[in-house]
Design an enzyme around this catalytic site. Structure first.
Site, PDB file in Angstrom:
ATOM      1  CG  HIS A 161      -1.685  -1.182   1.243  1.00 14.54           C
ATOM      2  ND1 HIS A 161      -1.785  -2.307   1.473  1.00 14.54           N
ATOM      3  CD2 HIS A 161      -3.196  -1.034   1.179  1.00 14.54           C
ATOM      4  CE1 HIS A 161      -2.614  -3.104   1.565  1.00 14.54           C
ATOM      5  NE2 HIS A 161      -3.674  -2.422   1.470  1.00 14.54           N
ATOM      6  CG  ASN A 162       3.394   4.561  -1.769  1.00 13.22           C
ATOM      7  OD1 ASN A 162       3.300   5.571  -0.944  1.00 13.22           O
ATOM      8  ND2 ASN A 162       4.485   4.701  -2.876  1.00 13.22           N
TER       9      ASN A 162
END
Length: 334
Positions: A90-91
């Site tokens: 996740h970013n």
């Protein structure tokens, strides 16, 4: 019925030979009707993925939430560098000086290790500053969007005692297969059964073993939040007293709108240690829930961090050579 089906596959996916037949029977429908709806929702990108969800730590991986402070003009390049690491699932860009937030995991056989890998990424991205926020205590991790509007505001978060397990070659083979998205067909596990030359009883018993050991959290569908109408998802951080952190964390986790709840370390430049992900369809709805939570959570301060951009959201691929390949490529930087 569509919303009922979406709710059902998020909560407890039937681990049987014909799972969609089970769902159809529960809802008074035909199997082909359920499959037609799910195939359409998948095509519309409402359903992101349907697969096993594993506990990274119990598979031997080390992980942490990480926040980088990246100058605006360097964000685009930095994101490409961060996203190229196979352990980043996740970013996001969030509304804070620490503006780039991502989850990082390294393999059990990592040569660099977690901290050195993060240092390497900080160097490659030319980050002005960064903080490493590993999980000190997990209170809840369970993404279930309230698609029907019928879920209660509070839910019981049960503590589960996990059995010890020694992973066998068969466990590893099944983990490698069920971590990927299934097709919406009558028998979605048939290819795995045939390829591994096992029967359904062995397959489902193995999944049960993995779940009882906490290696597999659950098997479920994950929806694309925004596509499903949940456009206001905030990471709310709270400054709470560590001495009563367990009590406060349990209170926060009980809210159904909270999908993730963790206790993490504090730093001089970061006083927040309780992290909650709160989901709502509108900012007004989410803020109202946060205010309601604030009435029950004893904290010195709290702050909602909304994501302005989603740069990456995938499942980590476990037991692949990609981790070693990344380390070999960047070993000189470390």
């Amino acid at each position: 019925m569509k919303q009922e089906i979406l709710s059902r596959i998020q909560k407890k996916f039937p681990l049987v030979q014909k799972p969609f037949e089970v769902i159809a029977d529960e809802l008074g429908m035909r199997e082909d009707e359920v499959l037609e709806i799910l195939q359409a929702e998948k095509k519309a990108n409402i359903i992101r993925q349907t697969s096993a969800i594993f506990d990274t730590k119990r598979l031997g991986y080390k992980s942490s939430l990480v926040a980088f402070k990246i100058p605006e003009e360097k964000i685009s390049t930095a994101v490409k560098i961060i996203n190229a690491h196979p352990g980043v699932s996740h970013n996001y860009e969030r509304n804070h000086d620490f503006n780039i937030w991502f989850t990082m995991a390294v393999a059990p056989d990592s040569v660099l290790g977690l901290e050195k890998t993060i240092q390497t990424l900080a160097s490659l991205t030319e980050a002005d500053d960064y903080i490493v926020l590993p999980t000190l205590k997990l209170f809840k991790i369970n993404v279930k969007l309230n698609t029907t509007g019928k879920d209660e505001k509070k839910e019981e978060v049960k503590k589960v005692l996990h059995k010890d397990i020694k992973l066998t070659p068969l466990h590893h083979k099944i983990i490698q297969r069920v971590q990927y998205d299934i097709d919406f067909v009558s028998e979605p596990f048939a290819d795995i059964i045939n390829d591994l030359d096992i029967d359904y009883e062995t397959f489902f018993n193995t999944l049960q073993e993995l779940q009882e050991a906490g290696v597999m959290r659950r098997f479920a569908s994950i929806l694309n939040h925004r596509k499903a109408g949940f456009n206001a998802n905030a990471m709310v951080v709270w400054d709470v007293d560590e001495t009563i952190g367990d009590e406060i964390g349990a209170k926060a986790a009980a809210f159904s709108a909270v999908s993730h709840c963790y206790l993490r370390p504090k730093y001089k430049n970061w006083p927040y240690n309780l992290f909650t992900m709160v989901h709502g369809k509108t900012t007004q709805e989410t803020n109202a829930m946060i205010e309601e939570m604030a009435q029950e959570i004893e904290s010195k301060d709290y702050m909602p961090l909304y994501s302005s951009k989603e740069f990456k959201k995938v499942r980590i691929e476990y037991f692949t050579p990609k981790f070693a390949e990344w380390e070999k490529k960047h070993a000189t930087v470390a």
